[in-house]
Design an enzyme around this catalytic site. Structure first.
Site, PDB file in Angstrom:
ATOM      1  CD  GLN A  82       3.790   1.343  -1.038  1.00  0.00           C
ATOM      2  OE1 GLN A  82       3.578   0.141  -1.206  1.00  0.00           O
ATOM      3  NE2 GLN A  82       3.101   2.276  -1.679  1.00  0.00           N
ATOM      4  CE  LYS A 141       0.462  -1.849  -2.204  1.00  0.00           C
ATOM      5  NZ  LYS A 141       1.679  -1.183  -2.706  1.00  0.00           N
ATOM      6  CG  ASP A 186       5.439  -3.225  -6.691  1.00  0.00           C
ATOM      7  OD1 ASP A 186       4.201  -3.111  -6.807  1.00  0.00           O
ATOM      8  OD2 ASP A 186       6.075  -2.838  -5.694  1.00  0.00           O
TER       9      ASP A 186
END
Ligand code: GUN
Length: 296
Positions: free
Chosen positions: A97, A53, A120
């Site tokens: 994460q 990412k 997200d």
């Protein structure tokens, strides 16, 4: 002949098209759209995903700021960090994460992120918006799956879509997106009976089961479009590590189209994260000061 859908190629097109937006934003504001990436613990898969990412951000000039912690970070300290990132006007996207260590309540952490910075799409406000068709920030993997499908499906209305997996990250949101496109959607999971029979009805099949090679060739209707979200680490016949999906790829000759693993959904997830970060930066900077609804 089955069409192999290249997520790598589509992701490259998307990220290329973001470059200009990123540089325009940076020119106007003096700093680029910025993503804060939070990683707690040393889960090997999470470390790989985070590295990818961050690498993709750098490629198009997005700034990423990494916050790495050992697995014994306290929930209170993580909440403190989220509060600071929410307040920081130069941070536009916050990504924590998952999975988090067991002593940290993931729901509490995700709830603490400013929904406007929730790149997200996991905050309940964004999940709620998705469920009523009023889009906020969409979760990246489902968004990537839909972009891949949109490149192939002319008319979604009335198509039979089967989703394998009911996770908050993929299964549930992708089912909602397919429903919004007026597919007839069936969501299946580990307790579903007669799974192969249900899968055989699918015009569109999205598999996010986390089970290597689960979907066999004779489960798939000729001409069906198969999106394989699985990323499973296995060992090949020669003892070498290998990444495989949830679909027995070599048995899909009769499908209409199938995504490979690697090179299918994975790169699209990252491309969509970049899209969301640019979108969040633009939205946050187009907001006026909130007007107080209460006098005094
Ligand atoms: N873990 C597995 N997939 C994801 C994802 O899309 N976002 C985050 N934050 N964590 C994940």
């Amino acid at each position: 002949m089955v069409e192999i859908i290249s997520g790598t190629a589509m992701a490259a097109t998307i990220t290329d098209s973001l470059r200009e937006e990123v540089s325009l934003f940076a020119g106007e504001h003096g700093y680029p759209p910025t993503l804060a990436v939070v990683l707690v613990g040393d889960d090997p898969a999470s470390q790989i995903y985070v590295r990818r990412k961050i690498g993709q951000c750098a490629k198009i000039g997005l700034r990423s700021i990494e916050h790495r912690f050992s697995r014994d970070l306290s929930e209170a300290d993580l909440l403190g960090l989220i509060a600071r990132l929410n307040e920081d006007p130069e941070v536009h996207g916050i990504l924590v994460q998952l999975p988090l260590p067991a002593h940290i309540d993931s729901h509490m952490i995700l709830d603490a992120i400013n929904p406007l910075k929730d790149v997200d799409g996991f905050h309940p406000v964004n999940v709620g918006r998705l469920s009523i068709g009023n889009r906020g920030l969409l979760p990246c993997t489902p968004m990537g799956c839909m972009m891949l499908l949109e490149s192939l499906v002319v008319d979604f209305r009335g198509k039979k879509a089967v989703v394998i997996g009911k996770s908050n990250i993929v299964g549930k949101p992708v089912a909602l997106l397919l429903l919004e496109r007026e597919c007839t959607v069936t969501v299946t999971h580990r307790y579903t009976e007669n799974l192969p029979e249900i899968v055989r009805t699918a015009d569109i099949l999205v598999v996010a089961a986390g089970s290597p090679g689960l979907v066999r060739g004779d489960w798939v209707k000729p001409g069906a479009i198969v999106i394989d979200v699985g990323i499973n680490r296995t060992i090949d016949g020669d003892g070498r590590p290998k990444i495989v999906g949830d679909v027995a790829f070599e048995e899909m000759d009769h499908a209409g189209a199938v995504t490979p693993v690697p090179g299918g959904v994975g790169p699209m997830t990252i491309a969509c994260l970049l899209v969301n970060t640019v979108k969040a930066a633009t939205t946050l900077n187009s907001h006026c000061e909130p007007i107080s609804l209460v006098d005094g």
